[in-house]
Design a protein around this motif. Sequence first.
Motif, PDB file in Angstrom:
ATOM      1  N   PHE A 154       0.846  -1.199   0.000  1.00 46.11           N
ATOM      2  CA  PHE A 154       0.000   0.000   0.000  1.00 46.11           C
ATOM      3  C   PHE A 154       0.883   1.252   0.000  1.00 46.11           C
ATOM      4  O   PHE A 154       0.696   2.165  -0.807  1.00 46.11           O
ATOM      5  N   ALA A 155       1.819   1.290   0.930  1.00 41.25           N
ATOM      6  CA  ALA A 155       2.660   2.483   1.070  1.00 41.25           C
ATOM      7  C   ALA A 155       3.536   2.713  -0.161  1.00 41.25           C
ATOM      8  O   ALA A 155       3.730   3.858  -0.568  1.00 41.25           O
ATOM      9  N   SER A 156       4.043   1.651  -0.756  1.00 44.22           N
ATOM     10  CA  SER A 156       4.881   1.814  -1.949  1.00 44.22           C
ATOM     11  C   SER A 156       4.120   2.523  -3.057  1.00 44.22           C
ATOM     12  O   SER A 156       4.688   3.306  -3.811  1.00 44.22           O
ATOM     13  N   ARG A 157       2.827   2.273  -3.104  1.00 44.54           N
ATOM     14  CA  ARG A 157       2.006   2.876  -4.153  1.00 44.54           C
ATOM     15  C   ARG A 157       1.474   4.259  -3.769  1.00 44.54           C
ATOM     16  O   ARG A 157       1.411   5.143  -4.609  1.00 44.54           O
ATOM     17  N   PHE A 158       1.085   4.450  -2.493  1.00 49.02           N
ATOM     18  CA  PHE A 158       0.344   5.651  -2.129  1.00 49.02           C
ATOM     19  C   PHE A 158       1.004   6.556  -1.084  1.00 49.02           C
ATOM     20  O   PHE A 158       0.638   7.722  -0.981  1.00 49.02           O
ATOM     21  N   ASP A 159       1.900   6.046  -0.264  1.00 43.20           N
ATOM     22  CA  ASP A 159       2.484   6.837   0.827  1.00 43.20           C
ATOM     23  C   ASP A 159       3.881   6.305   1.131  1.00 43.20           C
ATOM     24  O   ASP A 159       4.117   5.704   2.176  1.00 43.20           O
ATOM     25  N   PRO A 160       4.830   6.494   0.183  1.00 40.24           N
ATOM     26  CA  PRO A 160       6.123   5.814   0.277  1.00 40.24           C
ATOM     27  C   PRO A 160       7.132   6.419   1.261  1.00 40.24           C
ATOM     28  O   PRO A 160       8.321   6.496   0.974  1.00 40.24           O
ATOM     29  N   GLN A 161       6.680   6.775   2.423  1.00 43.75           N
ATOM     30  CA  GLN A 161       7.603   7.211   3.455  1.00 43.75           C
ATOM     31  C   GLN A 161       8.341   5.983   4.001  1.00 43.75           C
ATOM     32  O   GLN A 161       7.768   4.903   4.105  1.00 43.75           O
ATOM     33  N   TYR A 162       9.590   6.176   4.388  1.00 44.25           N
ATOM     34  CA  TYR A 162      10.456   5.051   4.736  1.00 44.25           C
ATOM     35  C   TYR A 162       9.908   4.181   5.863  1.00 44.25           C
ATOM     36  O   TYR A 162      10.120   2.966   5.877  1.00 44.25           O
ATOM     37  N   PHE A 163       9.201   4.755   6.826  1.00 47.72           N
ATOM     38  CA  PHE A 163       8.711   3.951   7.951  1.00 47.72           C
ATOM     39  C   PHE A 163       7.496   3.109   7.573  1.00 47.72           C
ATOM     40  O   PHE A 163       7.020   2.315   8.372  1.00 47.72           O
ATOM     41  N   HIS A 164       7.005   3.277   6.329  1.00 52.20           N
ATOM     42  CA  HIS A 164       5.933   2.427   5.792  1.00 52.20           C
ATOM     43  C   HIS A 164       6.460   1.395   4.799  1.00 52.20           C
ATOM     44  O   HIS A 164       5.762   0.431   4.500  1.00 52.20           O
ATOM     45  N   ASP A 200      10.220   0.444   4.329  1.00 58.01           N
ATOM     46  CA  ASP A 200      11.548  -0.154   4.515  1.00 58.01           C
ATOM     47  C   ASP A 200      11.692  -0.616   5.966  1.00 58.01           C
ATOM     48  O   ASP A 200      11.886   0.194   6.874  1.00 58.01           O
ATOM     49  N   GLU A 201      11.589  -1.915   6.162  1.00 60.05           N
ATOM     50  CA  GLU A 201      11.607  -2.473   7.520  1.00 60.05           C
ATOM     51  C   GLU A 201      12.881  -2.107   8.282  1.00 60.05           C
ATOM     52  O   GLU A 201      12.820  -1.743   9.459  1.00 60.05           O
ATOM     53  N   GLU A 202      14.024  -2.185   7.618  1.00 54.73           N
ATOM     54  CA  GLU A 202      15.297  -1.875   8.285  1.00 54.73           C
ATOM     55  C   GLU A 202      15.361  -0.395   8.674  1.00 54.73           C
ATOM     56  O   GLU A 202      15.663  -0.054   9.818  1.00 54.73           O
ATOM     57  N   ALA A 203      15.065   0.495   7.737  1.00 56.75           N
ATOM     58  CA  ALA A 203      15.095   1.936   8.031  1.00 56.75           C
ATOM     59  C   ALA A 203      14.045   2.279   9.096  1.00 56.75           C
ATOM     60  O   ALA A 203      14.294   3.118   9.971  1.00 56.75           O
ATOM     61  N   ALA A 204      12.884   1.642   9.026  1.00 58.50           N
ATOM     62  CA  ALA A 204      11.811   1.913   9.987  1.00 58.50           C
ATOM     63  C   ALA A 204      12.225   1.539  11.411  1.00 58.50           C
ATOM     64  O   ALA A 204      11.758   2.151  12.375  1.00 58.50           O
ATOM     65  N   SER A 205      13.127   0.563  11.541  1.00 56.42           N
ATOM     66  CA  SER A 205      13.568   0.164  12.882  1.00 56.42           C
ATOM     67  C   SER A 205      14.336   1.293  13.566  1.00 56.42           C
ATOM     68  O   SER A 205      14.454   1.307  14.795  1.00 56.42           O
ATOM     69  N   HIS A 206      14.832   2.259  12.792  1.00 58.00           N
ATOM     70  CA  HIS A 206      15.560   3.404  13.345  1.00 58.00           C
ATOM     71  C   HIS A 206      14.693   4.671  13.365  1.00 58.00           C
ATOM     72  O   HIS A 206      15.193   5.744  13.665  1.00 58.00           O
ATOM     73  N   SER A 207      13.432   4.516  13.065  1.00 55.00           N
ATOM     74  CA  SER A 207      12.505   5.657  13.046  1.00 55.00           C
ATOM     75  C   SER A 207      11.973   5.920  14.448  1.00 55.00           C
ATOM     76  O   SER A 207      12.178   5.111  15.360  1.00 55.00           O
ATOM     77  N   PRO A 208      11.259   7.019  14.631  1.00 56.01           N
ATOM     78  CA  PRO A 208      10.628   7.262  15.938  1.00 56.01           C
ATOM     79  C   PRO A 208       9.632   6.166  16.334  1.00 56.01           C
ATOM     80  O   PRO A 208       9.274   6.051  17.502  1.00 56.01           O
ATOM     81  N   TYR A 209       9.183   5.359  15.357  1.00 54.04           N
ATOM     82  CA  TYR A 209       8.205   4.303  15.632  1.00 54.04           C
ATOM     83  C   TYR A 209       8.848   2.966  15.982  1.00 54.04           C
ATOM     84  O   TYR A 209       8.154   2.045  16.390  1.00 54.04           O
ATOM     85  N   GLY A 210      10.137   2.846  15.766  1.00 52.05           N
ATOM     86  CA  GLY A 210      10.849   1.626  16.125  1.00 52.05           C
ATOM     87  C   GLY A 210      10.516   0.421  15.273  1.00 52.05           C
ATOM     88  O   GLY A 210      10.828  -0.705  15.653  1.00 52.05           O
ATOM     89  N   GLY A 211       9.884   0.631  14.140  1.00 43.74           N
ATOM     90  CA  GLY A 211       9.547  -0.477  13.250  1.00 43.74           C
ATOM     91  C   GLY A 211       8.548  -0.039  12.192  1.00 43.74           C
ATOM     92  O   GLY A 211       8.052   1.100  12.199  1.00 43.74           O
ATOM     93  N   LEU A 212       8.272  -0.960  11.314  1.00 52.42           N
ATOM     94  CA  LEU A 212       7.354  -0.712  10.208  1.00 52.42           C
ATOM     95  C   LEU A 212       5.951  -0.418  10.722  1.00 52.42           C
ATOM     96  O   LEU A 212       5.464  -1.097  11.627  1.00 52.42           O
ATOM     97  N   ILE A 213       5.309   0.611  10.151  1.00 49.87           N
ATOM     98  CA  ILE A 213       3.929   0.942  10.502  1.00 49.87           C
ATOM     99  C   ILE A 213       3.122   1.193   9.236  1.00 49.87           C
ATOM    100  O   ILE A 213       3.672   1.575   8.199  1.00 49.87           O
ATOM    101  N   ALA A 214       1.825   0.976   9.335  1.00 47.38           N
ATOM    102  CA  ALA A 214       0.927   1.224   8.208  1.00 47.38           C
ATOM    103  C   ALA A 214       0.697   2.719   8.051  1.00 47.38           C
ATOM    104  O   ALA A 214       0.648   3.464   9.033  1.00 47.38           O
TER     105      ALA A 214
END
Length: 160
Positions: free
Chosen positions: A37-47, A49-63
């Motif tokens: 979904f995110a790749s098509r409509f909301d391609p922010q890294y925390f949606h 890229d699992e690895e990059a999202a682990s270093h985000s304020p969310y600590g992991g991938l989120i919808a």
Amino acid sequence: MSHRKPAHKRYYFEDFSPGDVWEMESPPISKQEIIDFASRFDPQYFHTDEEAASHSPYGGLIASGWHTVSLCMRMICDRYLLNAVSHGSPGVSQIRWLRPVRPGDRLKLRLTVLESKISRSKPDRGSVMHRWEVFNQGGEMVMSLEGVGILARRQHGAPA
């Protein structure tokens, strides 16, 4: 282009009264669904890229919040809207994304009818204002919004 008459519908304006509550549940949300979904409509890294999202304020991938809205819209369609005489919606307001939705989450949507009014200009239909409250499997509210749907009436009389 064919203009087929819709099949008999079950739900009309009269089926939604203030205070009514409708509940529905989603299947678990997969990591791949979130990424697709995110790749098509909301391609922010925390949606996406699992690895990059682990270093985000969310600590992991989120919808994406828009993915959450879309999942709820699908639940509503499956529960009643595809079997309703709907004239669409003029929109939603008060949308709030309160907690991240993560892979494996199972959402529960509670839809509460806040108000129903017969249209003064088109008395063959009415508007139904509802609140969506969306919870994860732990009972935490992840999203809320208010929206209006327009539905045909079974009986066409003057507005009360």
